[in-house]
Design a protein around this motif. Structure first.
Motif, PDB file in Angstrom:
ATOM      1  N   TYR A 167      -4.453  -4.020  -8.799  1.00 15.91           N
ATOM      2  CA  TYR A 167      -4.395  -2.817  -7.971  1.00 15.91           C
ATOM      3  C   TYR A 167      -5.798  -2.461  -7.501  1.00 15.91           C
ATOM      4  CZ  TYR A 167      -6.410   0.217 -11.587  1.00 15.91           C
ATOM      5  OH  TYR A 167      -7.246   0.798 -12.496  1.00 15.91           O
ATOM      6  N   VAL A 206       0.866  -1.175   0.000  1.00 17.50           N
ATOM      7  CA  VAL A 206       0.000   0.000   0.000  1.00 17.50           C
ATOM      8  C   VAL A 206       0.903   1.226   0.000  1.00 17.50           C
ATOM      9  CG1 VAL A 206      -1.670   1.377   1.292  1.00 17.50           C
ATOM     10  CG2 VAL A 206      -1.959  -1.103   1.139  1.00 17.50           C
ATOM     11  N   VAL A 207       0.833   2.001  -1.066  1.00 15.07           N
ATOM     12  CA  VAL A 207       1.665   3.193  -1.200  1.00 15.07           C
ATOM     13  C   VAL A 207       0.955   4.373  -0.545  1.00 15.07           C
ATOM     14  CG1 VAL A 207       2.798   4.773  -2.799  1.00 15.07           C
ATOM     15  CG2 VAL A 207       2.661   2.324  -3.341  1.00 15.07           C
ATOM     16  N   MET A 208       1.650   5.042   0.372  1.00 12.64           N
ATOM     17  CA  MET A 208       1.104   6.178   1.102  1.00 12.64           C
ATOM     18  C   MET A 208       2.032   7.379   0.954  1.00 12.64           C
ATOM     19  SD  MET A 208       0.121   4.193   4.642  1.00 12.64           S
ATOM     20  CE  MET A 208      -0.662   5.678   5.328  1.00 12.64           C
ATOM     21  N   ARG A 268       0.111   6.404 -10.160  1.00 12.94           N
ATOM     22  CA  ARG A 268      -1.063   6.965 -10.842  1.00 12.94           C
ATOM     23  C   ARG A 268      -0.854   7.041 -12.350  1.00 12.94           C
ATOM     24  NH1 ARG A 268      -2.867  12.053  -7.118  1.00 12.94           N
ATOM     25  NH2 ARG A 268      -0.613  12.332  -7.036  1.00 12.94           N
ATOM     26  N   SER A 324      -6.309   8.887  -5.929  1.00 13.20           N
ATOM     27  CA  SER A 324      -5.523   9.439  -4.825  1.00 13.20           C
ATOM     28  C   SER A 324      -4.994   8.326  -3.932  1.00 13.20           C
ATOM     29  CB  SER A 324      -6.371  10.394  -3.981  1.00 13.20           C
ATOM     30  OG  SER A 324      -6.786  11.514  -4.725  1.00 13.20           O
ATOM     31  N   PRO A 325      -3.739   8.453  -3.469  1.00 11.31           N
ATOM     32  CA  PRO A 325      -3.214   7.507  -2.487  1.00 11.31           C
ATOM     33  C   PRO A 325      -4.018   7.621  -1.187  1.00 11.31           C
ATOM     34  CG  PRO A 325      -1.460   8.805  -3.490  1.00 11.31           C
ATOM     35  CD  PRO A 325      -2.753   9.454  -3.873  1.00 11.31           C
ATOM     36  N   PRO A 326      -4.018   6.528  -0.399  1.00 12.61           N
ATOM     37  CA  PRO A 326      -3.234   5.298  -0.553  1.00 12.61           C
ATOM     38  C   PRO A 326      -3.738   4.406  -1.679  1.00 12.61           C
ATOM     39  CG  PRO A 326      -4.712   5.131   1.337  1.00 12.61           C
ATOM     40  CD  PRO A 326      -4.801   6.555   0.856  1.00 12.61           C
ATOM     41  N   ILE A 327      -2.808   3.669  -2.295  1.00 14.41           N
ATOM     42  CA  ILE A 327      -3.107   2.775  -3.403  1.00 14.41           C
ATOM     43  C   ILE A 327      -2.482   1.417  -3.111  1.00 14.41           C
ATOM     44  CG2 ILE A 327      -2.757   2.340  -5.867  1.00 14.41           C
ATOM     45  CD1 ILE A 327      -2.485   5.363  -6.258  1.00 14.41           C
ATOM     46  N   SER A 339      -7.509   1.188  -5.929  1.00 16.14           N
ATOM     47  CA  SER A 339      -7.249   2.581  -5.585  1.00 16.14           C
ATOM     48  C   SER A 339      -8.550   3.281  -5.224  1.00 16.14           C
ATOM     49  CB  SER A 339      -6.578   3.311  -6.756  1.00 16.14           C
ATOM     50  OG  SER A 339      -7.480   3.420  -7.845  1.00 16.14           O
TER      51      SER A 339
END
Length: 210
Positions: free
Chosen positions: A129, A100-102, A162, A139-142, A131
């Motif tokens: 993925y 999870v990318v933050m 993105r 928008s993150p988190p992704i 999102s």
């Protein structure tokens, strides 16, 4: 807590050019701006969190977690793609199912948002993925499955996940519509920071951030 197979990548290696100072060390709600979402990540269903920082940065915001387990740190310099690559490389070494990318400058992301990504991924079939989407903007988190790691390692400069979701990944996952954009408020300028202080913490009225 059962293992989720998912770790967080906490992108905190930005140079804060528009702010002029390291924004992550700014005070916020009796801690630091960079500490808010990081603490949430540690309290979420993520197995652990990888903090990506720049070598030589002042990390006052990270100091409160020095004796807390459940996280590690790697260094990166050279744009968002370099940070993502550093985080993904560390995640691969942990043998994860996904990440999870933050963003460290999004202090209002709640644990529930992260947990929803984890839950949705665990019951999904074939989503590479997951999102969030607000008014057409991802928008993150992704959450990104391990099948996408090779694509991430090909990114350059300030490219991020993105860019891939809009392009080659468009049909490989899904997006969850979220009405409240307050969660995704990011602090890029001193004006943003003061708006956050005034609207959310002093007046307890996050609607004013919109």
């Amino acid at each position: 807590m059962d293992s989720s197979g998912i770790v967080g990548i906490y992108l905190a290696a930005g140079k804060s050019r528009r702010m002029g100072i390291n924004k992550l060390n700014l005070p916020l709600d009796q801690e630091y701006l960079g500490s808010k979402a990081f603490r949430v990540a540690l309290e979420s269903k993520l197995d652990s969190t990888i903090a990506v920082t720049r070598q030589g940065d002042s990390l006052h915001w990270l100091a409160p977690f020095s004796k807390i387990k459940g996280w590690s740190r790697v260094y990166a310099d050279g744009g968002q793609s370099a940070s993502l690559k550093a985080g993904v490389k560390a995640a691969v070494e942990l043998g994860v199912e996904g990440v999870v990318v933050m963003l460290a400058d999004q202090p209002l992301v709640p644990a529930g948002l992260i947990n929803r990504l984890v839950d949705e991924f665990q019951k999904s079939h074939g989503d590479f993925y997951i999102s969030f989407l607000h008014k057409g903007i991802v928008s993150p988190p992704i959450l990104l499955a391990k099948q996408l790691f090779l694509d991430l390692m090909e990114l350059d400069g300030d490219q991020g996940a993105r860019d891939l979701i809009r392009g080659v990944w468009k049909d490989k996952g899904r997006q969850i519509e979220i009405e409240d954009e307050t969660y995704f408020f990011d602090v890029d300028t001193m004006e943003d920071y003061h708006l956050l202080l005034e609207s959310h913490y002093n007046n307890n009225s996050p609607d004013r951030l919109l």
